[in-house]
Design a protein around this motif. Structure first.
Motif, mmCIF file in Angstrom:
data_model
loop_
_atom_site.group_PDB
_atom_site.id
_atom_site.type_symbol
_atom_site.label_atom_id
_atom_site.label_comp_id
_atom_site.label_asym_id
_atom_site.label_seq_id
_atom_site.Cartn_x
_atom_site.Cartn_y
_atom_site.Cartn_z
ATOM 1 N N SER A 103 -15.053 24.488 27.233
ATOM 2 C CA SER A 103 -16.304 24.673 27.971
ATOM 3 C C SER A 103 -16.362 23.755 29.190
ATOM 4 C CB SER A 103 -17.502 24.406 27.054
ATOM 5 O OG SER A 103 -17.506 25.287 25.952
ATOM 6 N N CYS A 104 -15.829 22.551 29.059
ATOM 7 C CA CYS A 104 -15.778 21.626 30.198
ATOM 8 C C CYS A 104 -14.929 22.211 31.326
ATOM 9 C CB CYS A 104 -15.205 20.282 29.761
ATOM 10 S SG CYS A 104 -16.249 19.341 28.633
ATOM 11 N N ILE A 105 -13.776 22.765 30.973
ATOM 12 C CA ILE A 105 -12.885 23.337 31.990
ATOM 13 C C ILE A 105 -13.563 24.527 32.674
ATOM 14 C CG2 ILE A 105 -10.697 24.545 32.325
ATOM 15 C CD1 ILE A 105 -9.520 22.807 30.118
ATOM 16 N N LYS A 106 -14.211 25.394 31.884
ATOM 17 C CA LYS A 106 -14.915 26.528 32.479
ATOM 18 C C LYS A 106 -16.039 26.056 33.400
ATOM 19 C CE LYS A 106 -16.172 29.022 28.991
ATOM 20 N NZ LYS A 106 -16.756 30.195 28.287
ATOM 21 N N ASP A 107 -16.731 25.021 32.986
ATOM 22 C CA ASP A 107 -17.823 24.497 33.800
ATOM 23 C C ASP A 107 -17.311 23.941 35.124
ATOM 24 O OD1 ASP A 107 -20.720 23.685 33.970
ATOM 25 O OD2 ASP A 107 -19.772 21.717 34.157
ATOM 26 N N ILE A 108 -16.153 23.257 35.097
ATOM 27 C CA ILE A 108 -15.574 22.709 36.322
ATOM 28 C C ILE A 108 -15.218 23.824 37.292
ATOM 29 C CG2 ILE A 108 -13.579 21.479 37.250
ATOM 30 C CD1 ILE A 108 -13.586 19.799 34.685
ATOM 31 N N PHE A 109 -14.547 24.853 36.803
ATOM 32 C CA PHE A 109 -14.161 25.960 37.670
ATOM 33 C C PHE A 109 -15.392 26.687 38.212
ATOM 34 C CE2 PHE A 109 -9.997 25.253 36.001
ATOM 35 C CZ PHE A 109 -9.124 25.819 36.916
ATOM 36 N N LEU A 110 -16.423 26.815 37.376
ATOM 37 C CA LEU A 110 -17.630 27.497 37.809
ATOM 38 C C LEU A 110 -18.354 26.701 38.882
ATOM 39 C CD1 LEU A 110 -19.614 29.855 37.413
ATOM 40 C CD2 LEU A 110 -20.733 28.491 35.622
ATOM 41 N N ARG A 111 -18.478 25.392 38.688
ATOM 42 C CA ARG A 111 -19.174 24.548 39.662
ATOM 43 C C ARG A 111 -18.441 24.523 41.001
ATOM 44 N NH1 ARG A 111 -22.998 20.839 37.601
ATOM 45 N NH2 ARG A 111 -23.240 20.960 35.340
ATOM 46 N N LEU A 112 -17.114 24.556 40.970
ATOM 47 C CA LEU A 112 -16.341 24.494 42.201
ATOM 48 C C LEU A 112 -16.058 25.882 42.771
ATOM 49 C CD1 LEU A 112 -13.811 21.666 41.299
ATOM 50 C CD2 LEU A 112 -15.977 21.504 42.506
ATOM 51 N N ASN A 113 -16.577 26.910 42.115
ATOM 52 C CA ASN A 113 -16.464 28.293 42.607
ATOM 53 C C ASN A 113 -14.995 28.713 42.750
ATOM 54 O OD1 ASN A 113 -17.488 30.755 43.422
ATOM 55 N ND2 ASN A 113 -17.566 30.182 45.589
ATOM 56 N N ILE A 114 -14.205 28.403 41.746
ATOM 57 C CA ILE A 114 -12.799 28.797 41.703
ATOM 58 C C ILE A 114 -12.611 29.725 40.504
ATOM 59 C CG2 ILE A 114 -10.417 28.015 41.409
ATOM 60 C CD1 ILE A 114 -11.160 25.431 42.750
ATOM 61 N N PRO A 115 -12.074 30.915 40.685
ATOM 62 C CA PRO A 115 -11.886 31.841 39.545
ATOM 63 C C PRO A 115 -10.918 31.254 38.509
ATOM 64 C CG PRO A 115 -11.667 32.993 41.637
ATOM 65 C CD PRO A 115 -11.678 31.534 41.962
ATOM 66 N N ILE A 116 -11.389 31.121 37.306
ATOM 67 C CA ILE A 116 -10.546 30.549 36.258
ATOM 68 C C ILE A 116 -9.407 31.489 35.888
ATOM 69 C CG2 ILE A 116 -11.860 31.479 34.307
ATOM 70 C CD1 ILE A 116 -11.511 28.757 32.934
ATOM 71 N N GLU A 117 -9.550 32.775 36.238
ATOM 72 C CA GLU A 117 -8.494 33.735 35.926
ATOM 73 C C GLU A 117 -7.241 33.499 36.761
ATOM 74 O OE1 GLU A 117 -11.556 34.513 36.703
ATOM 75 O OE2 GLU A 117 -12.372 35.194 34.765
ATOM 76 N N ARG A 118 -7.327 32.663 37.788
ATOM 77 C CA ARG A 118 -6.158 32.371 38.617
ATOM 78 C C ARG A 118 -5.237 31.311 38.023
ATOM 79 N NH1 ARG A 118 -8.398 32.083 44.875
ATOM 80 N NH2 ARG A 118 -9.473 34.113 44.903
ATOM 81 N N ILE A 119 -5.603 30.759 36.897
ATOM 82 C CA ILE A 119 -4.740 29.752 36.265
ATOM 83 C C ILE A 119 -3.464 30.440 35.780
ATOM 84 C CG2 ILE A 119 -4.498 28.129 34.369
ATOM 85 C CD1 ILE A 119 -7.419 27.592 34.463
ATOM 86 N N VAL A 144 -7.431 24.628 23.284
ATOM 87 C CA VAL A 144 -7.776 24.984 24.662
ATOM 88 C C VAL A 144 -6.773 25.977 25.229
ATOM 89 C CG1 VAL A 144 -8.072 24.073 27.000
ATOM 90 C CG2 VAL A 144 -8.945 22.791 25.046
ATOM 91 N N GLN A 145 -5.485 25.771 24.928
ATOM 92 C CA GLN A 145 -4.472 26.666 25.488
ATOM 93 C C GLN A 145 -4.614 28.089 24.951
ATOM 94 O OE1 GLN A 145 -1.393 28.101 24.352
ATOM 95 N NE2 GLN A 145 -1.224 27.380 22.232
ATOM 96 N N ALA A 146 -5.009 28.239 23.685
ATOM 97 C CA ALA A 146 -5.214 29.576 23.126
ATOM 98 C C ALA A 146 -6.409 30.267 23.784
ATOM 99 C CB ALA A 146 -5.419 29.483 21.612
ATOM 100 N N ARG A 147 -7.461 29.518 24.071
ATOM 101 C CA ARG A 147 -8.649 30.096 24.698
ATOM 102 C C ARG A 147 -8.366 30.474 26.155
ATOM 103 N NH1 ARG A 147 -13.170 28.778 21.412
ATOM 104 N NH2 ARG A 147 -12.625 27.290 19.759
ATOM 105 N N LEU A 148 -7.552 29.670 26.844
ATOM 106 C CA LEU A 148 -7.189 30.010 28.216
ATOM 107 C C LEU A 148 -6.302 31.253 28.268
ATOM 108 C CD1 LEU A 148 -6.518 26.481 29.767
ATOM 109 C CD2 LEU A 148 -8.389 28.033 30.320
ATOM 110 N N LYS A 149 -5.437 31.391 27.276
ATOM 111 C CA LYS A 149 -4.572 32.575 27.232
ATOM 112 C C LYS A 149 -5.367 33.857 26.990
ATOM 113 C CE LYS A 149 0.154 31.234 26.152
ATOM 114 N NZ LYS A 149 0.678 32.135 27.206
ATOM 115 N N GLU A 150 -6.507 33.745 26.306
ATOM 116 C CA GLU A 150 -7.354 34.917 26.122
ATOM 117 C C GLU A 150 -7.908 35.402 27.461
ATOM 118 O OE1 GLU A 150 -10.348 33.945 23.328
ATOM 119 O OE2 GLU A 150 -8.990 33.776 21.614
ATOM 120 N N LEU A 151 -8.201 34.459 28.373
ATOM 121 C CA LEU A 151 -8.699 34.842 29.691
ATOM 122 C C LEU A 151 -7.590 35.365 30.584
ATOM 123 C CD1 LEU A 151 -11.146 31.883 30.478
ATOM 124 C CD2 LEU A 151 -11.725 34.176 29.683
ATOM 125 N N ASN A 152 -6.399 34.777 30.463
ATOM 126 C CA ASN A 152 -5.269 35.176 31.300
ATOM 127 C C ASN A 152 -4.018 35.244 30.430
ATOM 128 O OD1 ASN A 152 -3.466 35.737 33.296
ATOM 129 N ND2 ASN A 152 -3.954 33.966 34.575
#
Length: 565
Positions: free
Chosen positions: A96-112, A130-138
């Motif tokens: 959630s912290c990582i998603k919040d950082i990307f959201l606040r800085l207006n950077i698409p998290i799907e680009r990771i 965290v790595q499993a949750r990021l893989k679900e997005l990308n």
């Protein structure tokens, strides 16, 4: 603040007349503006990127995040985003912290496109980490287990499995503690160095630093006679506390054994090449391909140590040290009965009893440590993601040399048009042949890297370069993958130094408040040797804008100034 008083002339006049902004509230506001300006600059420079790499590491109090991106000149950059105060260390919270950082800085998290974490379950867990949750997005993103953590875990495994290594490191830590515990003992230790000898301080082992073990071992091994003399003097010194004297006596008995000196030499032979590789893969230009090559070199170097001639040379050095000191070598005239441990045997057949010198156990322990390190190197660096990135980089090399590339094996994300990429790779060699020849000639090497191909593409005319858009995407995909969380780890060390400086500032301020007014009028200062140095370093770092009330979480963002760009 001036903007807030635009319609208030009296308040504006009062603010313009002030020249002292030492309030902790004002300082925090100024520092926060610095931090936001830095973050906006980072976003402005990286917002055009198609792929990002993420490194993150955390403690019980702070969560550090860094971003890796490739600019329009195809140059990779790693920038520090800041420290996040997470409420706990679970995988869900950190995600959630990582998603919040990307959201606040207006950077698409799907680009990771790739991320690098340590091996903790909350970060690297395959189900709820965290790595499993990021893989679900990308799903096409790649996870890399931090190479420095992997190498550190290899050495820790050797310590757990081999008693020779464990006893040696415990001895180094014990000796460093009892001598560095007292300034009187440190001075006594230095006094035993000769006039022509360079006095070196004993260095303790640090569990959080990757490249310090070998240096600590060398600081004990090189002046070994001096160390024996120091321990001999301290074990009978009545001014030393009884509990410390008992500990020193035990360390002295251990230091008199030839096995201890042999263990120091063995650990130096094993740890020195490992820490050289650890230093190399911490660099900002480290890549997956280079890391695999470095570990391959390390594997070969460790294998060369598994030789009787190497052990004989180490034993000869121990005997040489024993001839100049009171070191006790094992009795070679009386044979000792020894058997191979059952866990190391390949058969249940009875074994013949072997009679040999005690140095056989030394040899066995050294070889066992080598086998453990070699096996762990094969296991921990057998990462599919790093091998896949290596394949992608080799594809760029092959295309630059005019060879055929199999794109199906590269598992490319959907953002790349494989049909266009295949055509562009075929056109790559004739387009950059001249530039590539000049690059390799200037460097004096025929080895081609991804950075070489990238530099050649940037030298093409804009119209020509636009023909290789998919090739540039592939290069960005290769360069943005982080392989170590060293960039995030370094900021925790800086934060620790920052906290020490702040405590020094607070203590100095409190001492000055308690001084008589006439002493302060005379310009007196209550700055001890360490506190004064830290205070000065702190003032130089922050530009003399801090007071005992400033906020660490905001003030630490000043250190990000060195990471932008």
């Amino acid at each position: 603040m001036l903007e807030r008083t635009y319609d208030l002339p009296e308040e504006r006049k009062w603010i313009e007349g002030r020249d002292n902004w030492m309030s902790d509230t004002i300082q925090n506001e100024i520092i926060e503006k610095f931090a936001h300006a830095i973050q906006r600059e980072i976003v402005a420079r990286s917002s055009h990127c198609r792929f990002y790499g993420l490194t993150a590491d955390g403690t019980t109090e702070q969560f550090s995040c860094s971003l890796k991106y490739v600019d329009s000149s195809l140059e990779p950059h790693t920038v520090f985003w800041g420290l996040y105060n997470a409420r706990d260390s679970t995988g869900e919270t950190l995600f959630s912290c990582i998603k919040d950082i990307f959201l606040r800085l207006n950077i698409p998290i799907e680009r990771i496109a790739g991320f690098c974490f340590d091996g903790a379950a909350n970060m690297s867990g395959c189900f709820s980490g965290v790595q499993a949750r990021l893989k679900e997005l990308n799903p096409h993103s790649l996870y890399v287990h931090c190479s420095n953590h992997s190498l550190d875990l290899i050495l820790q495994e050797a310590v757990r499995e081999v008693s020779l290594v464990a006893d040696t490191l415990n001895f180094v830590q014990g000796v460093s503690f009892v001598i560095r515990e007292s300034s009187k003992r440190k001075q006594l230790y230095k006094s035993f160095f000769g006039c022509d000898e360079f006095a070196v301080n004993i260095l303790g082992l640090c569990p959080t630093r990757w490249c310090i073990r070998d240096m600590s071992i060398k600081r004990v091994t090189a002046p070994y006679p001096t160390l024996l003399t120091t321990l001999h003097e301290l074990k009978d010194d009545k001014s030393v506390r009884e509990d410390s004297r008992a500990k020193i006596g035990g360390l002295y008995k251990q230091a008199l054994k030839g096995r201890t000196n042999f263990g120091l030499l063995c650990c130096h032979a094993l740890f020195e090449p490992c820490e050289a590789v650890a230093t190399s893969i911490q660099s900002a230009t480290a890549s997956a391909q280079g890391t695999l090559e470095c570990t391959g070199v390390l594997r070969k170097q460790i294998a060369t140590l598994r030789d009787d001639a190497v052990v004989d040379e180490l034993i000869r050095k121990v005997e040489t040290c024993a001839s100049h000191t009171s070191l006790k070598m094992p009795d070679t005239t009386t044979p000792r009965v020894s058997k191979t441990p059952a866990r190391l045997r390949q058969t249940r057949e009875p074994e013949e009893v072997a009679h040999g010198a005690q140095t056989v156990d030394w040899r066995r322990g050294f070889f066992e440590a080598i086998d453990v390190i070699s096996a762990e190197l094969d296991r921990r660096f057998d990462q599919a993601s790093m091998k896949l990135v290596g394949k992608r980089k080799r594809a760029v090399f092959k295309a630059a040399e005019g060879r055929t590339v199999n794109l199906e094996a590269l598992q490319l994300p959907e953002e790349l048009d494989t049909d266009r990429l295949e055509l562009q790779l075929k056109m790559l060699k004739p387009s950059i042949a001249k530039q590539l020849a000049d690059v390799t000639k200037d460097r004096g090497s025929k080895c081609v890297t991804v950075q070489d191909v990238a530099s050649c593409l940037t030298k093409l005319q804009p119209q020509t370069r636009s023909m290789f858009s998919e090739t540039e995407k592939l290069i960005e995909l290769c360069l943005c993958l982080p392989i170590s969380v060293a960039s995030s780890e370094h900021h925790f060390l800086r934060l620790a130094s920052f906290e020490d400086m702040e405590l020094s500032v607070i203590s100095i301020a409190m001492e000055q408040e308690s001084m008589p007014s006439d002493d302060l009028a005379k310009g007196g200062h209550v700055e001890n040797e360490q506190g004064g140095a830290k205070h000065q370093a702190f003032r130089e770092t922050t530009g003399d804008i801090v007071s005992p009330g400033f906020s660490l979480s905001q003030g630490y963002m000043l250190y990000a100034l060195g990471d932008v760009g």
